[in-house]
Design an enzyme around this catalytic site. Sequence first.
Site, PDB file in Angstrom:
ATOM      1  N   ASP A 133      56.880  19.070  84.843  1.00  0.00           N
ATOM      2  CA  ASP A 133      55.583  19.563  84.681  1.00  0.00           C
ATOM      3  C   ASP A 133      55.144  18.033  84.860  1.00  0.00           C
ATOM      4  OD1 ASP A 133      52.702  19.243  83.207  1.00  0.00           O
ATOM      5  OD2 ASP A 133      53.051  20.239  81.984  1.00  0.00           O
ATOM      6  N   TYR A 163      53.233  17.316  76.133  1.00  0.00           N
ATOM      7  CA  TYR A 163      51.856  17.903  75.620  1.00  0.00           C
ATOM      8  C   TYR A 163      52.790  18.368  74.204  1.00  0.00           C
ATOM      9  CZ  TYR A 163      47.864  21.256  75.493  1.00  0.00           C
ATOM     10  OH  TYR A 163      47.142  22.013  75.447  1.00  0.00           O
ATOM     11  N   ARG A 192      48.125  42.937  89.445  1.00  0.00           N
ATOM     12  CA  ARG A 192      49.989  42.511  88.321  1.00  0.00           C
ATOM     13  C   ARG A 192      50.546  42.055  88.577  1.00  0.00           C
ATOM     14  NH1 ARG A 192      53.226  44.812  85.772  1.00  0.00           N
ATOM     15  NH2 ARG A 192      51.864  46.516  84.310  1.00  0.00           N
ATOM     16  N   LYS A 212      43.486  21.340  85.481  1.00  0.00           N
ATOM     17  CA  LYS A 212      43.606  19.696  85.508  1.00  0.00           C
ATOM     18  C   LYS A 212      43.112  19.584  86.709  1.00  0.00           C
ATOM     19  CE  LYS A 212      44.194  19.375  80.825  1.00  0.00           C
ATOM     20  NZ  LYS A 212      45.870  20.586  80.942  1.00  0.00           N
TER      21      LYS A 212
HETATM   22  C1  LIG Z   1      50.604  18.236  81.024  1.00  0.00           C
HETATM   23  C2  LIG Z   1      50.338  19.148  80.417  1.00  0.00           C
HETATM   24  N1  LIG Z   1      51.351  20.185  80.793  1.00  0.00           N
HETATM   25  C3  LIG Z   1      50.772  21.453  80.477  1.00  0.00           C
HETATM   26  C4  LIG Z   1      49.230  21.416  79.516  1.00  0.00           C
HETATM   27  C5  LIG Z   1      48.752  22.915  79.303  1.00  0.00           C
HETATM   28  O1  LIG Z   1      47.977  23.067  80.264  1.00  0.00           O
HETATM   29  P1  LIG Z   1      46.772  24.794  80.244  1.00  0.00           P
HETATM   30  O2  LIG Z   1      45.922  23.927  79.300  1.00  0.00           O
HETATM   31  O3  LIG Z   1      46.697  25.313  81.634  1.00  0.00           O
HETATM   32  O4  LIG Z   1      47.343  25.627  79.199  1.00  0.00           O
HETATM   33  C6  LIG Z   1      48.330  20.425  79.464  1.00  0.00           C
HETATM   34  C7  LIG Z   1      46.926  21.081  78.447  1.00  0.00           C
HETATM   35  O5  LIG Z   1      46.388  19.858  78.280  1.00  0.00           O
HETATM   36  C8  LIG Z   1      48.853  19.096  79.681  1.00  0.00           C
HETATM   37  O6  LIG Z   1      48.401  18.679  79.907  1.00  0.00           O
END
Ligand SMILES: Cc1ncc(COP(=O)(O)O)c(C=O)c1O
Length: 377
Positions: free
Chosen positions: A170, A98, A46, A195
């Site tokens: 992000d 998101y 961890r 992604k």
């Molecule tokens: C721009 C963005 N940030 C964060 C996330 C969250 O990521 P995760 O699905 O890997 O938890 C997503 C998920 O679709 C996203 O599109």
Amino acid sequence: MKRKTKLIHGGISTDPATGAVSFPIYQVSTYKQEGVGGHKGYEYSRTGNPTRFALEELIKDLEGGEAGFAFGSGMAAMTAVMMLFNSGDHVILTDDVYGGSFRVMTKVLNRLGIDSTFVDTSNLEAVMSAIKPNTKAIHLETPTNPLLKITDIEQVAKLAKESGLLTIVDNTFSTPYWQNPIELGADIVLHSATKYLGGHSDVVAGLAVVNSKKLAEDLHFVQNSTGGVLGPQDSWLLIRGIKTLGIRMEETEKNTASIVDFLQGHPAVKKVYYPGLETHPNHSIAKKQVRGFGGMVSFDVGSAENADKLLSKIHYFTLAESLGAVESLISVPARMTHASIPIERRAELGITEGLVRISVGLEDVEDLIEDLKQALE
Ligand SMILES: Cc1ncc(COP(=O)(O)O)c(C=O)c1O
């Protein structure tokens, strides 16, 4: 090192212990100590695992930061970063962020006393007027999801610095191949590595990169304390995915440009959202801060009924949540990724029932256009 080289030779690309060219999966939870505290840098997985560390060093190099951290999902990465703040603190976020990021701020972290305000961060004045005495950070998503709005990272980071706030970006949609927020003044970069970084729809993961030793210490403390770490198998899958990120992003860019061209000329398409379009309201900012516009495109077909008709006929675009994989994906944000955003808020933002979002993959673009053409008719 140039960018494609760094994807392959950045971080710790070969195992120092064995010379293995594919960094090994250290499937291990604990490490032998020669005496109490006499270990070789690892005590418990961890706290640190060699495969995860190889990935963390790689994303650190790609984003040009001080340290990288790998988590079990993008949401785990974001939550860990928000755990840097305290009850009573306030964070400003992009309004069409998101849906999951909106949900964690308004349904989970709010209960712990971390307050948030959502504003159009592409409007600097709106950001400025949202700053309160207890504001600690500005969290940007650029391009946004699903409306592909662009925020000027450099300008917001400058404003944040002047006000003593952290800038968090992000960078999921652009990836470090096209955009490097830390170079533009950001303090923390987040990724849903599920992604483009993974790229093959086979791993859920999140990454964070920080730009200072203090933030590195603090985030490692949170990561180790709350424990949402990425396992060694998934860390290895990400290292493998990242090696081909450059060629995948280059090819995606070409396919997307042709598809955007096609959609713009189609009578059934009311509006196309893509930052690469000269008509996009923030095109000049996008051109300044990214090297590529990415593979995400949204378009409006006018109604939920039209969107459903399109979905029932489409063949090569898989109806699924997520994005950034080799296979093209299609979704209706209002009923899928952004369903957790209240309906009135969606209407305010322009996330209509007829809005369709595509993630352009690596199939032959002629097939993709042919498919869209027959489905739109
Ligand atoms: C721009 C963005 N940030 C964060 C996330 C969250 O990521 P995760 O699905 O890997 O938890 C997503 C998920 O679709 C996203 O599109």
